[in-house]
Design an enzyme around this catalytic site. Structure first.
Site, mmCIF file in Angstrom:
data_model
loop_
_atom_site.group_PDB
_atom_site.id
_atom_site.type_symbol
_atom_site.label_atom_id
_atom_site.label_comp_id
_atom_site.label_asym_id
_atom_site.label_seq_id
_atom_site.Cartn_x
_atom_site.Cartn_y
_atom_site.Cartn_z
ATOM 1 C CD GLN A 68 3.199 5.891 2.662
ATOM 2 O OE1 GLN A 68 2.215 5.376 2.143
ATOM 3 N NE2 GLN A 68 4.192 5.191 3.189
ATOM 4 C CG HIS B 283 0.353 6.956 5.468
ATOM 5 N ND1 HIS B 283 1.499 7.402 6.098
ATOM 6 C CD2 HIS B 283 0.515 5.625 5.304
ATOM 7 C CE1 HIS B 283 2.311 6.387 6.310
ATOM 8 N NE2 HIS B 283 1.736 5.287 5.842
ATOM 9 N N GLY C 41 0.838 -1.194 0.000
ATOM 10 C CA GLY C 41 0.000 0.000 0.000
ATOM 11 C C GLY C 41 0.870 1.239 0.000
ATOM 12 C CB CYS D 22 5.056 2.048 7.433
ATOM 13 S SG CYS D 22 4.563 3.530 6.550
ATOM 14 C CG LEU D 23 6.545 0.998 1.462
ATOM 15 C CD1 LEU D 23 5.950 1.297 0.090
ATOM 16 C CD2 LEU D 23 7.687 0.004 1.353
ATOM 17 C CG HIS E 163 -0.758 1.277 7.276
ATOM 18 N ND1 HIS E 163 0.113 0.905 8.266
ATOM 19 C CD2 HIS E 163 -0.024 1.990 6.380
ATOM 20 C CE1 HIS E 163 1.331 1.384 7.978
ATOM 21 N NE2 HIS E 163 1.265 2.051 6.832
ATOM 22 C CD GLU E 164 -0.898 2.568 2.728
ATOM 23 O OE1 GLU E 164 -0.460 3.728 2.587
ATOM 24 O OE2 GLU E 164 -0.156 1.625 3.049
#
Length: 172
Positions: free
Chosen positions: A51, A142, A46, A96-97, A138-139
């Site tokens: 991000q 953000h 994701g 997470c990225l 989660h996304e």
């Protein structure tokens, strides 16, 4: 397609709140395609636009991102997503990225109903559970400037953020 730079903690862009997408069309399609390509190249499932320093309510998800066979991928693009219903509770390990080399258990709703628009601006609804529901939550966090580490207990959160900030300083 172009790979985008993924911003990592403690970059202040990650604390910004995304604005609604108002213009649909080829530019949005290209942005979504670049985000998917970036997510695949980074081995994520994701990615939120914030991000990659795009302050828009745009998220891409593909639970089959790691598949060797690209034809098996199942990309989803959510524009202006909003969770309208949630139920149950589950705890799962997340990474997470934008928070490199750290994973933690996070409590999320087990099932969600998501309303969103597709890249053409058409309204859509998705019911999700399990990993898809957790990934979407989660996304969407953000988009509100919330990282998964913000869900940790205060003391652990403070320790983790301090350690991650130190790692960033050392690698700079």
């Amino acid at each position: 397609m172009a790979l985008l730079q993924i911003h990592t903690f403690p970059d202040p862009i990650l604390k910004q709140v995304a604005k609604p997408v108002e213009v649909f069309g080829s530019a949005l399609r290209k942005t979504a395609a670049n985000m998917l390509e970036t997510m695949y190249a980074s081995a994520g499932i994701g990615l939120a636009a914030i991000q990659v320093a795009i302050l828009k309510r745009l998220v891409v998800v593909d639970l089959k991102s790691g598949s060797e066979d690209e034809s098996e991928r199942d990309p989803h693009v959510f524009v202006n997503p909003n969770i309208v219903e949630q139920s149950g509770e589950t705890i799962s390990e997340e990474g997470c990225l934008s928070v490199v080399e750290f994973r933690a258990e996070v409590k999320r709703a087990e099932r969600i109903t998501l309303e969103y628009q597709d890249v053409d601006g058409l309204p859509q609804t998705l019911e999700a559970d399990g990993l898809m529901a957790a990934c979407i939550q989660h996304e969407l966090d953000h988009l509100q400037g919330i990282l998964f580490i913000d869900h940790l207990p205060p003391l652990k959160q403070k320790m983790v953020k301090r350690r991650l900030a130190k790692q960033t300083r050392l690698s700079a």
